[in-house]
Design a protein around this motif. Structure first.
Motif, PDB file in Angstrom:
ATOM      1  N   MET A   1      -8.898  61.656  14.321  1.00 36.83           N
ATOM      2  CA  MET A   1     -10.354  61.508  14.410  1.00 36.83           C
ATOM      3  C   MET A   1     -10.677  60.156  15.003  1.00 36.83           C
ATOM      4  N   PRO A   2     -11.549  60.089  15.915  1.00 34.50           N
ATOM      5  CA  PRO A   2     -11.734  58.845  16.635  1.00 34.50           C
ATOM      6  C   PRO A   2     -12.503  57.826  15.812  1.00 34.50           C
ATOM      7  N   LYS A 298      -4.392  62.617  27.857  1.00 32.91           N
ATOM      8  CA  LYS A 298      -3.858  63.809  27.183  1.00 32.91           C
ATOM      9  C   LYS A 298      -3.287  64.776  28.213  1.00 32.91           C
ATOM     10  N   LEU A 316      -2.281  66.775  14.082  1.00 29.66           N
ATOM     11  CA  LEU A 316      -2.669  67.574  15.240  1.00 29.66           C
ATOM     12  C   LEU A 316      -1.932  67.234  16.529  1.00 29.66           C
ATOM     13  N   GLN A 319       0.109  69.679  18.721  1.00 26.65           N
ATOM     14  CA  GLN A 319      -0.544  70.684  19.549  1.00 26.65           C
ATOM     15  C   GLN A 319      -0.212  70.538  21.021  1.00 26.65           C
ATOM     16  N   THR A 322       3.045  72.886  23.135  1.00 29.53           N
ATOM     17  CA  THR A 322       3.019  74.144  23.881  1.00 29.53           C
ATOM     18  C   THR A 322       2.624  73.938  25.354  1.00 29.53           C
ATOM     19  N   GLN A 403      -1.605  80.033  11.489  1.00 27.79           N
ATOM     20  CA  GLN A 403      -1.499  80.246  12.928  1.00 27.79           C
ATOM     21  C   GLN A 403      -2.841  80.744  13.427  1.00 27.79           C
ATOM     22  N   SER A 409     -12.611  77.655  16.520  1.00 26.98           N
ATOM     23  CA  SER A 409     -12.248  76.381  15.883  1.00 26.98           C
ATOM     24  C   SER A 409     -13.524  75.658  15.468  1.00 26.98           C
ATOM     25  N   ILE A 425      -1.111  73.031  11.094  1.00 28.27           N
ATOM     26  CA  ILE A 425      -0.911  73.977  12.186  1.00 28.27           C
ATOM     27  C   ILE A 425       0.545  74.448  12.164  1.00 28.27           C
ATOM     28  N   ASP A 427       2.711  74.915  14.443  1.00 28.14           N
ATOM     29  CA  ASP A 427       3.695  74.295  15.321  1.00 28.14           C
ATOM     30  C   ASP A 427       3.967  72.833  15.011  1.00 28.14           C
TER      31      ASP A 427
END
Lengths: 519, 306, 303
Positions: A1-2, A298, A316, A319, A322, A403, A409, A425, A427
């Motif tokens: 979170m920024p 990113k 997170l 993520q 993938t 999943q 979201s 999550i 993954d």
């Protein structure tokens, strides 16, 4: 979170907002624009919520289900309004200023929470929470205690871990290839960066334009400050985001004096600046750091052009794996927290939440807003809102993971983040999971001596805004190593001296000492 | 000058302006009451009546800053550059377009040069990065070209010197087509017989463009100039901020009032001070425009705005 | 007056085509072609980039050929549930807004342009001041939401931008260049002031009406800020606000768990948004252009 600032505020809106508040005056109303007074009965059947971002895909269906259940359980419904991130700060402040009667909103220090607290626009919730069993069950007492400002809690803190600790996501496949193996110290990281630079021809570290002030003088650790990683016990405070960081004495509690010093006098800081300068010259960090935004970094990381990226203990960062594997099929990533002593280092932590759900004093029904917060603390409701319909939008994986099956979201941190209910999550990489779990426990950290100290900028507003301007001009290039350290620091010192460093320092000392006395 | 129009019918004609006047009253003049906040210590909860007056304090903030002089100079220099460059580009393009006879080519040209106006500042910033710095900050198309000619490359994003020119170039690209449309419309309404005299004198096309078309564009240019002068204390915030952002190394030549105020106040969000700066910019603009109009009236009544 | 018009047209149509290519014409063609190129290349890069796979875009930068080809960004844009209604909203706002704005602006501009005693000059000042002084956001917000009660109405987007002082003065300057003789001869024929405006002033000013109309249309088509302020129902979002939210959301999406298969194509999306926004305007442009290109075509044969 920024914790970093939201990008792209509209200047037009910002300046315009300055135009102040006064048609009301002309037309003979109170400045607060009180005309949207709560109308009885019917109005409170629907709670208005302000949420950041865009309505998620499939939102209508989920909202209908949520409302159906809410109606049955509590007898009211919700009508959230989404406001795009880049406009959220200005728009939410505008709605508060205009005296609108929405019920809850996302607020935070990096938004306008300090002003709103000062103007008594928010309902204190510390006495309310205990009346709602589901809510209080899911909020750690420590969390509530540390997030009080001057003894009062002005919102329900939204967290998915006890602590927030920034660190590194690295390309583990490259580390393996270069024979570095698992990285755990800052020296190993540094060697990895230089090897990547020489042998792999990619940019070792990607830095974006909202990161410069996180790199050297930042609490709990400066991201590229080796001294901090090895002695993670610093307290750093600023009057406003992007202003000049002051280091406060760690033994303040016993001596009763915080002795704030400007960052360049703190141990390790100048060395860290020199190191970053070296990274810059050696091409270890991207040279366009001041002009490139976080989504670009990113994207570049996910296309395999950057070897190291900023990460937060939010579970997170995995993520990216993938999409990264689409570009580099053999890619592996790992999260590295190069603390000396690893998971036993017990670094400082303020436990300050990055986000709060606040109750609007002018809301239609503060009671129902609390009922809603209680309702979303029940696992079934929480999961419906956060992840969608089980089976179509998501499915559980093991006991603590999920999943995602659809595109749904929801910005849970603006309404229903509960540390004990959040699922990981599917993954998540082993290293990230390990560090994420580590961040769940309060005992893994040392309470920062100035944990819930929130400096009040009002007495030195003018000086602070000028120091802020000087920091952007002379500080940012210094943080990312774009200028010679001695010359840059010299220029910066001259500029902040002129802008009122002395006043800021004196005021910081006064407020911090007062805080210590109250402890 | 208006002996032609009797007073009664002029009032009658004035009805045409009523909707616009109503618009200005409601949407422009009524909200202007908000400007009082420039003289107040603004507080969300206290509102307008409760917020205490603080005289000229809000104005002092900007001038107390050591950077005020540099920022004022930047603002003026950049705006003069932008104004002159876009006007010149608009006139030149319009005259050149006027020379083109191929119907298809002309239409294609017009559509194309208008297009940059739609490109958002963010996308402009990205394209500039491709040109000047390339991915991850080294190289870029321009540097590749410089290297190709055996010239030294430049680290553009840390070198403030060339930026006024880079930004001016961006403005020409952005607004050249837009401006040219205005001038084209003006050229269209130049009566044919004006050219006939030139024709008989055997003037070349270049001479006719220079001696006939150009002078007839003066009124339009004068209007644009005067309007531009009024805004000379504003920066072009959208474009400059999207491109320069918080890159302090470029501030010596690119920091203007709008960006400075935005940066130094975004954290505190002091409404009073922002309103004060805005008011200062407006007042200076007003003075400048009034002066410009007076000068203009003196030299050429025909093209006067008022 | 019809006769004077016909005469003017006849004069412009005079077949005077200069034979060879004069140097100035050549210079002009080259100059325009160069500027076109400077505009076209970025446009092409944007178009091609919007169809290029995000990974390649982020990795290798831009190229002139979309390789590998990807429509991910467009899919993201066009799968939004409210895209159709957003287009409808934007078209409505643009059409109604432009018609209203152009009418009102023309009326005001004509009155100022006629230099009427006691009327024109005060009006000009009255119209100029809002260009410099603005009351700010909060008063406007209170005005629209609490006094006019226009939340979630397209009028809330159209009305605050109805008259742009800048365009008023552009139009005034064009009106003033209309040949006085034509107006005078109409007066002699006994036409009233209103008649002159509607029957002569407006028809003779087609080029500037086209230009000002075009500018208003562009303005309304791109407007998202007033929509952000006053439209909260997502089914009523106009296109630019929808796109604005999309891009802002994508930029911040890293903070949310997303379906793992899908990574939002940030670079690509920005470029695709440019294309989606410009597309309709570029399609509509030739209609407005007709009026001033036609005039110019006549003009170009002079000489």
């Amino acid at each position: 979170m920024p914790a970093t600032s939201p990008a792209g505020l509209s200047r037009r809106g910002f300046l315009a907002a300055g135009g102040g508040l006064s048609l009301a005056a002309m037309l003979g109303l109170s400045g607060c624009g009180d005309s949207s007074s709560p109308s009885s009965g019917k109005a409170a059947d629907t709670l208005a919520l302000l949420l950041p971002g865009d309505a998620p895909t499939g939102w209508e269906a989920i909202l209908a289900k949520v409302n159906e259940k809410l109606k049955k359980d509590l007898g009211f419904a919700i009508a959230p309004q989404f406001v795009a991130w880049s406009n959220y700060q200005q728009q939410s402040l505008l709605k508060f200023t205009a005296g609108e009667n929405f019920d809850t909103a996302l607020q935070a220090r990096w938004l306008n929470m300090i002003q709103l607290v000062a103007s008594k626009s928010l309902v204190p919730v510390d006495d309310l929470i205990s009346k709602y069993p589901n809510l209080s069950k899911t909020l750690d007492p420590q969390l509530l205690e540390q997030n009080k400002w001057s003894g009062k809690l002005y919102g329900i803190p939204q967290v998915n871990s006890a602590a927030r600790f920034h660190h590194f996501t690295v390309r583990q496949d490259l580390a393996d290839k270069l024979g570095a193996g698992e990285l755990s110290t800052f020296d190993q990281l540094e060697k990895f960066w230089y090897d990547v630079k020489q042998k792999e021809k990619l940019t070792p570290i990607g830095i974006s334009s909202n990161m410069p002030d996180l790199l050297v003088a930042f609490a709990p650790v400066g991201w590229l400050n080796q001294h901090d990683w090895e002695n993670p016990h610093v307290s750093v405070q600023t009057f406003s985001g992007g202003s000049l960081p002051f280091y406060l004495a760690q033994d303040g509690k016993s001596t009763g004096s915080a002795k704030p010093i400007p960052f360049w006098e703190a141990p390790g800081v100048v060395d860290a600046l020199r190191k970053v300068r070296k990274y810059y010259l050696d091409g270890i960090i991207n040279k366009d750091a001041l002009n490139v935004d976080s989504s670009t970094i990113k994207s570049q990381f996910e296309s395999g052009r950057i070897a190291t990226r900023w990460a937060m203990t939010d579970g997170l960062s995995s993520q990216s794996l993938t999409p990264l594997r689409k570009a580099v099929p053999t890619a592996q990533i790992a999260n590295v927290v190069p603390l000396r002593g690893g998971k036993d280092a017990k670094p400082n932590q303020t436990f300050q939440a990055d986000n709060f759900v606040v109750l609007n004093v002018k809301g239609r029904s503060n009671e129902r807003a609390m009922q809603l917060e209680d309702w979303v603390s029940i696992k079934e409701n929480h999961d419906l809102l956060s992840y969608g319909v089980e089976g179509t939008d998501w499915k559980p994986v093991g006991t603590d993971k999920f999943q995602q099956l659809s595109q749904y979201s929801f910005p849970g941190f603006a309404l229903c983040w509960r540390q004990k209910l959040e699922l990981k999550i599917k993954d998540i990489t082993p290293t990230e999971e390990a560090w994420f779990d580590w961040a769940q426990k309060y005992d893994n950290f040392t309470l920062d001596p100035y944990a819930s100290f929130v400096p009040d900028v009002t007495p030195v507003k003018r000086q602070d805004s000028q120091v802020n301007a000087a920091m952007t001009q002379y500080g940012n290039p210094l943080w990312i190593g774009a200028v010679d350290v001695d010359k840059g620091l010299d220029n910066l010192k001259k500029a902040v001296d002129k802008a009122g460093l002395a006043e800021l320092q004196a005021e910081m000392e006064k407020q911090a000492n007062t805080y210590l006395k109250g402890q | 000058m208006s002996t032609r129009t009797p007073v009664r019918s002029s009032l009658w004609l004035g009805l045409l302006a009523v909707p616009a006047v109503a618009f200005f009253l409601v949407f422009s003049y009524a909200p202007m009451a908000g400007l009082v906040v420039a003289f107040k210590e603004f507080d969300i909860s206290k509102g307008l009546f409760g917020s205490p007056w603080n005289g000229l304090d809000n104005f002092r903030y900007f001038f107390a800053s050591g950077d005020a002089q540099r920022i004022l100079v930047n603002t003026i220099v950049l705006n003069v550059l932008f104004l002159a460059a876009t006007l010149a580009a608009g006139v030149t393009l319009a005259i050149m377009l006027n020379e083109i006879r191929g119907r298809f080519f002309k239409r294609a040209a017009q559509s194309t040069i208008f297009f940059p106006y739609f490109v958002s500042p963010v996308v402009i910033a990205i394209m500039l990065q491709v040109l000047l710095s390339g991915p991850s900050g080294s190289g870029g198309v321009v540097n590749d070209a410089l290297a190709g000619f055996g010239l030294p490359t430049v680290s553009w994003y840390t070198e403030p010197g060339p930026w006024p020119w880079i930004l001016t170039f961006v403005k020409i690209w952005q607004l050249g087509g837009y401006m040219s449309v205005i001038f084209l419309a003006a050229i269209t309404s130049i009566p044919e017989d004006v050219y006939e005299a030139g024709q008989i004198d055997g003037a070349s096309r270049a001479q006719m463009a220079l001696r006939i078309t150009l002078p007839l564009l003066k009124p339009t240019a004068a209007v644009l100039l005067v309007l531009g002068v009024g805004r000379i204390f504003y920066g072009d915030f959208g474009t400059i901020y999207a491109i320069v952002g918080d890159n302090g190394t470029l501030f010596p030549t690119t920091d203007v009032i709008d960006t400075y105020v935005f940066r130094s106040l975004r954290q505190i969000g002091d409404f009073g001070t922002t309103a004060a700066i805005g008011l200062f910019q407006s007042v200076v603009g007003f003075v400048l425009v009034s002066t410009a109009v007076l000068i203009q009236r003196r030299y050429s009544k025909e093209t006067s705005l008022l | 007056m019809t006769s004077s018009l016909a005469k003017a047209a006849g004069r412009t149509a005079a077949k005077r085509r200069s034979g060879g290519w004069e140097p100035f014409t050549v210079v002009s063609v080259i100059g325009v072609a160069l500027f076109m190129l400077v505009c076209l290349i970025p446009f092409w890069v944007i178009l091609s980039g919007s169809f290029t796979d995000e990974q390649t875009l982020a990795g290798k930068g831009y190229s002139l050929i979309p390789q590998p080809f990807s429509t991910a960004a467009y899919k993201l844009i066009f799968t939004g549930p409210t895209l159709v209604s957003a287009y409808v909203a934007s078209i409505f706002i643009t059409v109604v807004g432009t018609v209203l704005a152009l009418s009102i602006t023309s009326g005001l501009s004509w009155v100022i342009a006629r230099r009427l005693p006691y009327v024109s000059r005060p009006l000009a000042i009255f119209a100029y001041i809002p260009m410099l002084f603005a009351g700010g956001l909060v008063p406007l917000y209170l005005l629209v939401t609490q006094y006019l009660k226009l939340q979630n109405s397209y009028l809330a987007v159209i009305l605050p931008l109805l008259v742009a002082p800048f365009l008023v003065f552009i139009q005034v300057s064009a009106f003033r260049q209309l040949p006085e003789e034509i107006l005078d001869s109409a007066r002699v024929d006994g036409a009233g002031e209103m008649q002159i405006f509607f029957r002569i002033g407006l028809p003779l000013s087609k080029p500037i009406l086209a230009v000002v109309g075009l500018f208003y249309a562009v303005h309304y088509w791109n407007e998202w800020f007033t929509a952000l302020l006053f439209i909260s129902d997502i089914h009523k979002y106009p296109l630019p606000l929808l796109l604005q939210n999309l891009i802002s959301n994508v930029t911040f999406s890293q903070m949310l768990p997303t379906a793992a298969e899908q990574s939002t194509p940030v670079y690509q999306l920005r470029l695709a948004l440019t294309v989606v926004t410009i597309g309709p305007i570029l399609l509509a442009y030739p209609f407005a252009q007709r009026y001033f290109v036609k005039g110019i075509t006549l003009g170009a044969t002079k000489g």
